[in-house]
Design a protein around this motif. Sequence first.
Motif, mmCIF file in Angstrom:
data_model
loop_
_atom_site.group_PDB
_atom_site.id
_atom_site.type_symbol
_atom_site.label_atom_id
_atom_site.label_comp_id
_atom_site.label_asym_id
_atom_site.label_seq_id
_atom_site.Cartn_x
_atom_site.Cartn_y
_atom_site.Cartn_z
ATOM 1 N N LYS A 1 -15.325 29.849 -20.492
ATOM 2 C CA LYS A 1 -14.451 30.311 -20.613
ATOM 3 C C LYS A 1 -12.845 31.340 -20.227
ATOM 4 O O LYS A 1 -12.120 31.636 -20.693
ATOM 5 C CB LYS A 1 -15.634 31.480 -20.419
ATOM 6 N N THR A 2 -12.702 30.308 -18.918
ATOM 7 C CA THR A 2 -11.906 30.724 -17.339
ATOM 8 C C THR A 2 -10.217 29.694 -18.446
ATOM 9 O O THR A 2 -9.868 29.302 -17.596
ATOM 10 C CB THR A 2 -12.667 30.190 -16.626
ATOM 11 N N VAL A 3 -10.324 28.593 -19.322
ATOM 12 C CA VAL A 3 -9.609 27.842 -19.686
ATOM 13 C C VAL A 3 -8.688 28.697 -18.989
ATOM 14 O O VAL A 3 -8.069 29.456 -20.552
ATOM 15 C CB VAL A 3 -9.753 27.070 -21.036
ATOM 16 N N PRO A 4 -7.344 28.698 -18.863
ATOM 17 C CA PRO A 4 -6.171 29.608 -19.144
ATOM 18 C C PRO A 4 -5.234 28.491 -20.768
ATOM 19 O O PRO A 4 -5.455 28.029 -20.627
ATOM 20 C CB PRO A 4 -5.226 29.371 -18.033
ATOM 21 N N PRO A 5 -4.538 30.056 -21.095
ATOM 22 C CA PRO A 5 -3.178 29.483 -21.695
ATOM 23 C C PRO A 5 -2.597 28.239 -21.726
ATOM 24 O O PRO A 5 -2.289 28.579 -20.155
ATOM 25 C CB PRO A 5 -2.875 30.574 -22.658
ATOM 26 N N VAL A 6 -1.900 27.461 -22.434
ATOM 27 C CA VAL A 6 -1.139 26.657 -21.973
ATOM 28 C C VAL A 6 0.445 27.380 -22.158
ATOM 29 O O VAL A 6 1.149 27.816 -23.004
ATOM 30 C CB VAL A 6 -1.567 25.320 -23.316
ATOM 31 N N THR B 1 7.002 30.884 -10.406
ATOM 32 C CA THR B 1 6.728 32.516 -9.865
ATOM 33 C C THR B 1 5.105 33.038 -10.983
ATOM 34 O O THR B 1 4.197 33.486 -10.220
ATOM 35 C CB THR B 1 8.052 33.355 -9.939
ATOM 36 N N GLU B 2 5.730 33.489 -12.284
ATOM 37 C CA GLU B 2 4.765 33.077 -12.773
ATOM 38 C C GLU B 2 3.256 33.126 -13.150
ATOM 39 O O GLU B 2 2.302 33.553 -12.999
ATOM 40 C CB GLU B 2 5.509 33.585 -14.473
ATOM 41 N N LEU B 3 3.664 31.080 -12.797
ATOM 42 C CA LEU B 3 2.309 30.607 -13.039
ATOM 43 C C LEU B 3 0.976 30.917 -11.750
ATOM 44 O O LEU B 3 0.249 30.907 -11.706
ATOM 45 C CB LEU B 3 2.677 29.188 -12.890
ATOM 46 N N MET B 4 1.826 30.775 -10.727
ATOM 47 C CA MET B 4 1.212 31.117 -9.618
ATOM 48 C C MET B 4 0.901 32.348 -9.158
ATOM 49 O O MET B 4 -0.614 32.852 -9.324
ATOM 50 C CB MET B 4 2.918 31.447 -8.082
ATOM 51 N N ALA B 5 1.553 33.799 -10.053
ATOM 52 C CA ALA B 5 0.438 34.637 -10.264
ATOM 53 C C ALA B 5 -0.059 35.079 -10.764
ATOM 54 O O ALA B 5 -1.450 35.784 -11.562
ATOM 55 C CB ALA B 5 1.722 35.618 -10.743
ATOM 56 N N GLU B 6 -0.482 34.546 -12.117
ATOM 57 C CA GLU B 6 -1.462 33.498 -13.161
ATOM 58 C C GLU B 6 -3.212 33.272 -12.711
ATOM 59 O O GLU B 6 -3.959 33.394 -12.695
ATOM 60 C CB GLU B 6 -1.152 33.180 -14.623
ATOM 61 N N GLY B 7 -2.730 32.641 -10.955
ATOM 62 C CA GLY B 7 -4.216 32.262 -11.364
ATOM 63 C C GLY B 7 -4.259 30.689 -10.548
ATOM 64 O O GLY B 7 -2.490 30.590 -10.757
ATOM 65 N N PRO B 8 -5.126 30.518 -9.382
ATOM 66 C CA PRO B 8 -4.502 28.655 -8.976
ATOM 67 C C PRO B 8 -4.505 27.753 -9.735
ATOM 68 O O PRO B 8 -4.068 26.755 -9.835
ATOM 69 C CB PRO B 8 -6.074 29.044 -7.996
ATOM 70 N N VAL B 9 -5.513 27.768 -11.144
ATOM 71 C CA VAL B 9 -5.425 26.550 -11.742
ATOM 72 C C VAL B 9 -4.603 27.182 -13.321
ATOM 73 O O VAL B 9 -5.615 28.099 -14.035
ATOM 74 C CB VAL B 9 -6.434 26.051 -12.105
ATOM 75 N N THR B 10 -3.513 26.805 -13.897
ATOM 76 C CA THR B 10 -2.659 27.150 -14.902
ATOM 77 C C THR B 10 -2.670 25.700 -15.745
ATOM 78 O O THR B 10 -3.010 24.307 -15.460
ATOM 79 C CB THR B 10 -1.890 27.467 -14.994
ATOM 80 N N ARG B 11 -2.085 25.726 -17.285
ATOM 81 C CA ARG B 11 -1.412 25.111 -17.817
ATOM 82 C C ARG B 11 -0.101 24.996 -18.102
ATOM 83 O O ARG B 11 0.218 26.574 -18.599
ATOM 84 C CB ARG B 11 -2.364 24.926 -19.072
ATOM 85 N N ILE B 12 0.397 23.857 -18.211
ATOM 86 C CA ILE B 12 1.612 23.824 -18.756
ATOM 87 C C ILE B 12 2.101 22.435 -20.107
ATOM 88 O O ILE B 12 1.298 21.883 -19.578
ATOM 89 C CB ILE B 12 2.847 23.422 -17.433
ATOM 90 N N ARG B 13 2.911 22.955 -20.477
ATOM 91 C CA ARG B 13 3.897 22.302 -21.522
ATOM 92 C C ARG B 13 5.079 21.727 -21.283
ATOM 93 O O ARG B 13 5.760 22.461 -20.878
ATOM 94 C CB ARG B 13 3.583 22.522 -22.408
ATOM 95 N N LEU B 14 5.917 20.520 -20.376
ATOM 96 C CA LEU B 14 7.048 20.422 -19.728
ATOM 97 C C LEU B 14 7.647 19.824 -21.276
ATOM 98 O O LEU B 14 7.166 19.549 -21.968
ATOM 99 C CB LEU B 14 6.995 19.400 -19.091
ATOM 100 N N PRO B 15 8.802 20.001 -20.739
ATOM 101 C CA PRO B 15 10.099 19.436 -21.765
ATOM 102 C C PRO B 15 9.705 17.975 -22.563
ATOM 103 O O PRO B 15 10.336 18.280 -23.820
ATOM 104 C CB PRO B 15 11.335 19.886 -21.619
ATOM 105 N N ASN B 16 9.203 17.092 -22.294
ATOM 106 C CA ASN B 16 9.111 15.728 -22.483
ATOM 107 C C ASN B 16 7.756 15.454 -22.734
ATOM 108 O O ASN B 16 7.113 16.155 -21.865
ATOM 109 C CB ASN B 16 9.753 14.763 -22.075
ATOM 110 N N GLY B 17 7.339 14.369 -23.216
ATOM 111 C CA GLY B 17 6.299 13.426 -23.131
ATOM 112 C C GLY B 17 5.868 14.408 -23.971
ATOM 113 O O GLY B 17 5.787 15.334 -25.676
ATOM 114 N N GLU B 18 4.122 14.302 -24.161
ATOM 115 C CA GLU B 18 3.334 14.688 -25.244
ATOM 116 C C GLU B 18 2.354 15.986 -24.313
ATOM 117 O O GLU B 18 1.720 15.554 -23.295
ATOM 118 C CB GLU B 18 2.217 13.753 -25.718
#
Length: 404
Positions: A8-13, A31-48
């Motif tokens: 249930k605790t899986v955050p959005p990407v 700053t926003e990611l830090m406010a969302e919680g200690p563990v978040t999920r990200i997609r960066l501009p390159n890679g997959e």
Amino acid sequence: MTEETLTKTVPPVRHWPALDLTGLDFDPVLTELMAEGPVTRIRLPNGEGWAWLVTRLDDVRMVTNDPRFGREAVMDQPVTRLAPHFIPERGAVGFLDPPDHTRLRRSVAAAFTAKGVERIRERSRLMLDELVDELLQDGPPADLTATVLSPFPIAVICELMGVPAADRHSMHTWTQLILSSSQGAQVSEKAKHEMGAYFADLIGLREGSTGEDVASLLGAAVGRGEITSQEAVGLAVLLQIGGEAVTNNSGQMFYLLLTRPELAVRLRADAEIRPRAIDEMLRYIPHRNAVGLSRIALEDVDVKGVRIRAGDPIYVSYLAANRDPEVFPDPGTIDFARSPNPHVSFGFGPHFCPGNMLARLESELLVDALLDRVPGLKLTVPADRVPFKKGALIRGPEALPVTW
């Protein structure tokens, strides 16, 4: 914790674009990611795909120091990343895990100890004095980056590496091409190959050497069969490139002191507080864009109630950890009296930056020389007109136009 609770605790990407930030602006997405919680999920501009991100100091330390998260596995996965081109070389120290990583680091450790760095202190001070002499001789206005902040770290890392003074310019050119994301993969790869060929020759000439410079230590380690020639070259390239990071760090440090003159006044008045002040500036300065190299979870690991599955990529943000309000009260404030100051600007765990003592030495020498010898130092343009590097992985001013 039950399987259901963890799921249930899986955050959005969250998409994290490449931002060309100027000055000391802290990344608004981070700053926003830090406010969302200690563990978040990200997609960066390159890679997959996507990757996990941890931002609190204790989690950053845990992930970077836990053998359940490895670097070697990154080689075989197209992980989401900031860099447009990513050509890791198998066996490169940045992608090794212990015990191979430990073995490689051990071969050059002597050059980066307090004693090893102290060995070049006087020579470094003399080289810096010559640069400041030239700056004062030529008179204002000047570009502090071009005259002092760029040539000084190049001279120091070349001294430590055992690279002759005549070859410093080539080293600088190759480093700039390797670190630039705007020139394209081919240009970057060609520069890396040329620097590698140079070090292969230099190290090859020093097998059996008793010298204390890095090329000699590597040559001796190859001669004893402790590391391969290819490993030695990869490590030399990484250390040479890393040595120029001080240009960006010191550029940001002096941008800070020149745009907050009250801080420079305090440091001029009280030389005793300078080492602690430098540590606080290292904590505060956002020294890179986004995040660096990822790790891969080698088994399922629970972090703050979130299950990181085996095979999942994970990033740590040292910048965010340095602004963790639970560890650093009022983290957005520069406090020269801050103590303790357990910042992670040089990383943590097995991949902790080997050049941390060298970088501190250079920062202290620069602050002493420029504050004491050029007392009227100030910017010739408004703070927001100072040009910052674009399309770079490491942040720093392109130029620092000054007068005195």
